[in-house]
Design an enzyme around this catalytic site. Sequence first.
Site, PDB file in Angstrom:
ATOM      1  N   ASP A  17       0.855  -1.182   0.000  1.00 48.88           N
ATOM      2  CA  ASP A  17       0.000   0.000   0.000  1.00 48.88           C
ATOM      3  C   ASP A  17       0.894   1.236   0.000  1.00 48.88           C
ATOM      4  O   ASP A  17       1.826   1.339   0.811  1.00 48.88           O
ATOM      5  CB  ASP A  17      -0.903  -0.013   1.240  1.00 48.88           C
ATOM      6  CG  ASP A  17      -2.095   0.897   1.070  1.00 48.88           C
ATOM      7  OD1 ASP A  17      -3.151   0.413   0.639  1.00 48.88           O
ATOM      8  OD2 ASP A  17      -1.947   2.117   1.339  1.00 48.88           O
ATOM      9  N   ILE A  18       0.653   2.170  -0.912  1.00 47.16           N
ATOM     10  CA  ILE A  18       1.479   3.381  -0.965  1.00 47.16           C
ATOM     11  C   ILE A  18       1.134   4.262   0.231  1.00 47.16           C
ATOM     12  O   ILE A  18      -0.039   4.497   0.517  1.00 47.16           O
ATOM     13  CB  ILE A  18       1.258   4.159  -2.284  1.00 47.16           C
ATOM     14  CG1 ILE A  18       1.586   3.262  -3.487  1.00 47.16           C
ATOM     15  CG2 ILE A  18       2.098   5.429  -2.304  1.00 47.16           C
ATOM     16  CD1 ILE A  18       1.318   3.917  -4.826  1.00 47.16           C
ATOM     17  N   ASN A  28      -2.524  12.966  -3.675  1.00 45.10           N
ATOM     18  CA  ASN A  28      -3.675  13.288  -4.511  1.00 45.10           C
ATOM     19  C   ASN A  28      -4.282  14.639  -4.136  1.00 45.10           C
ATOM     20  O   ASN A  28      -4.581  15.454  -5.011  1.00 45.10           O
ATOM     21  CB  ASN A  28      -4.749  12.206  -4.331  1.00 45.10           C
ATOM     22  CG  ASN A  28      -4.863  11.315  -5.550  1.00 45.10           C
ATOM     23  OD1 ASN A  28      -4.363  11.681  -6.619  1.00 45.10           O
ATOM     24  ND2 ASN A  28      -5.491  10.180  -5.401  1.00 45.10           N
ATOM     25  N   ASP A  76      -1.939   9.826 -10.439  1.00 50.49           N
ATOM     26  CA  ASP A  76      -1.816   8.788 -11.467  1.00 50.49           C
ATOM     27  C   ASP A  76      -0.365   8.536 -11.829  1.00 50.49           C
ATOM     28  O   ASP A  76       0.067   7.403 -12.043  1.00 50.49           O
ATOM     29  CB  ASP A  76      -2.601   9.194 -12.721  1.00 50.49           C
ATOM     30  CG  ASP A  76      -4.109   9.014 -12.521  1.00 50.49           C
ATOM     31  OD1 ASP A  76      -4.498   8.444 -11.479  1.00 50.49           O
ATOM     32  OD2 ASP A  76      -4.888   9.450 -13.398  1.00 50.49           O
ATOM     33  N   GLU A 116      -4.415   2.493  -4.402  1.00 51.54           N
ATOM     34  CA  GLU A 116      -2.956   2.499  -4.242  1.00 51.54           C
ATOM     35  C   GLU A 116      -2.468   1.158  -3.714  1.00 51.54           C
ATOM     36  O   GLU A 116      -1.431   1.065  -3.098  1.00 51.54           O
ATOM     37  CB  GLU A 116      -2.540   3.656  -3.320  1.00 51.54           C
ATOM     38  CG  GLU A 116      -3.017   3.554  -1.871  1.00 51.54           C
ATOM     39  CD  GLU A 116      -4.377   4.205  -1.606  1.00 51.54           C
ATOM     40  OE1 GLU A 116      -5.254   4.150  -2.492  1.00 51.54           O
ATOM     41  OE2 GLU A 116      -4.560   4.760  -0.499  1.00 51.54           O
TER      42      GLU A 116
END
Lengths: 595, 126
Positions: A462-463, A470, A479, A505
């Site tokens: 998971d980022i 964002n 993106d 993500e």
Amino acid sequence: MTNPENNLQANRLEGCALRVASIDPGGASARDQLAAALSADAGASARFLRVATVGAGAASLESALLSLGAPVARALTLGLELCAHEARTEPARWTRPLALAFAARAVAGQIGVGDSCEAFTAALLSTGTRAEELAAWRVPPRLAVAASRHQSGVLAGDADQDDSVWISRILGHATILADALQAESNPTGVDWGRLSRGLEALREILHLDRSAFAALLQSVGHSWADFLEELGAPRPAVPTLECVQVRAGDVLADDALARALEPGSSAPLRGLRILAVDDEPVSLRLLERVLRLAGHEVVTATNGSDALRVALETHPHAVIADWLMPELDGIDLCRALRRSELGRSVFFLLLTGRGEEDRVVEAFDAGVDDYVTKPFNPKILLARLKGGRRVIELQERVEANRRVVMKQVAEMGLLTRKLRNAAHTDALTDLPNRRYAMARLESEWEATGPGSRRPLAVILIDIDHFKRVNDSHGHDVGDLVLKEVATVLRANTRHGEEAARLGGEEFFVVCSNANEDQARIAGERLRAAVERHVIKGLGFEGGVTISVGVAQRRPEMANQDALIKSADHAVYAAKAAGRNRVIAGSDLGTVARSA
Amino acid sequence: MNGSKPAGDQAADPIDMQVIEGLRELGGQDDPGLLVEVIGMFLADAPARIRDLELGLASGDIELLERAAHSLKSASANVGASKLSSICRQIEEIARAKGSERLAELVPESGQAWDEAASVLRSIQG
């Protein structure tokens, strides 16, 4: 949030649907919230499970949510609950959407493209809701795009390579099936011939024989009728394939079929192209004259071998040949023609001399359609030809019909192959998508069952603080970050490790033949690579980190969902411990075991 | 035409005038030369078949006999030479059955029938 959205929800959503609508589909706890909302409503969870667990047996709510992913599961619940609520008062409004949805689920399942629940959801929403509702309810974009494309009747072109194309195609195929389901309840105005041809094309696309296809239509029909009945709506009549074909047969009798065929081949034959063959010049000259006078086009040959050559060059509708000729006689000519692709459908009329009638059985055995005795009476010859013409026209129609069907099949088959790739690829990052990852994991899971010495591990990624990226830099930068992370993951996975994007993500790596320690090393390799990588572009320059959860298959895990769940707990622990780190299931002790 | 004999007595007539009328009708307005053309084709082709019949009988080549009789049978029927056609049919049947009886009579008869038919046809041809 905004007024219009509140209005829409107030208009149509209530109860469980309203609670589900308020869940943020991208939120970290979306899955748990959905599980809570569904568990609180027995009817809603039964409906959800009924659609979500096709063929999978009695799956739990939790595993169904896991394999669908929160955004799709949320959209499906919204659609189903809206339908359940309104079907009581306005059953007619949901007959079509449900027919299309069950049809789409079956078609997707049969083609093996994409996820059948996604197809079901898109179909339900495309006919049961308005475009603005789709946007307001935050339906996953690929479903919303496919649904609104279907609403507006726009076909997905070759250029549309996004993830919604396969859904659009399936909706297109499913329309035929849904039309068939509804035809019996509302038979006026149904173009049965067209419907029957559509079903035939679909049968070819699905690679089913007639009885299997008939069974598919029945099973879809019963799922649809059962569902409507349970909603309290009147149970619709379910047609059989045979009944559609029988009705289509009535239509075939008149000219509806001919009208539907390609121009040119569809026009009833005015004059036939006839090959006249006789070694005796006077007879041939007279035969030619009689036929021309009746409006036919005539080509001639004076012996059997010439006739064979001329037939292959000119593709006549009919051949009229003398029996006794030097070299190749009439019967041998007929036999030779019947062996060729072209000659199988030609109408063959044999001219026999008087005294040869007792041998006509031999002629019919050779494939001759009819005979006329010489010297022929022009009226009788033309009358026999008229009989032949019916056969020719029927064959032309069957042939043209077959060509139309084959053309559709070829076109759709090609698309299906293209779509199969598209359906397994994440459009943004080009990595394999959730569907692919889940299918891959399932096959690995099956290959490493109890008794197998091969270990199996997964890595869930998971980022970190992606929402922050964002929010402060915009979705384009978001993106870009996703694409860059995907590229780093792809570049740093090794043989036996396959990275996929699950959505948002979240990324996933299946590590075949790896135990937890080996997967932990791989996870650390990926984490370090992402941390090192500098992302530049769109006015952004910086890096991101990832939280990594690792889990290995353990004997107490009932299915692959338990393995994912274990990795999910590890990611959660990594986040809680300060992010940018790798945590394995065994680090969590009893937490993982209880999953 | 000729208006000479009543129709029906075909076996005795060298040419069945109903067939000739039929051919004239078949030609109609747009192909008026059909009758003359067909008679011309017959007159040009038949002598070779007659010779083949005689040759076949003389040399005992039964297949040549059968083929020539078959061809002449339908060609002559097409122009109304019923008597010739009927003789040819008998020759063909006997030859096909590999028989030989009556061939010695029938072949000369066919020559006679041909001469009679040809003279009537030439007069029609004009």
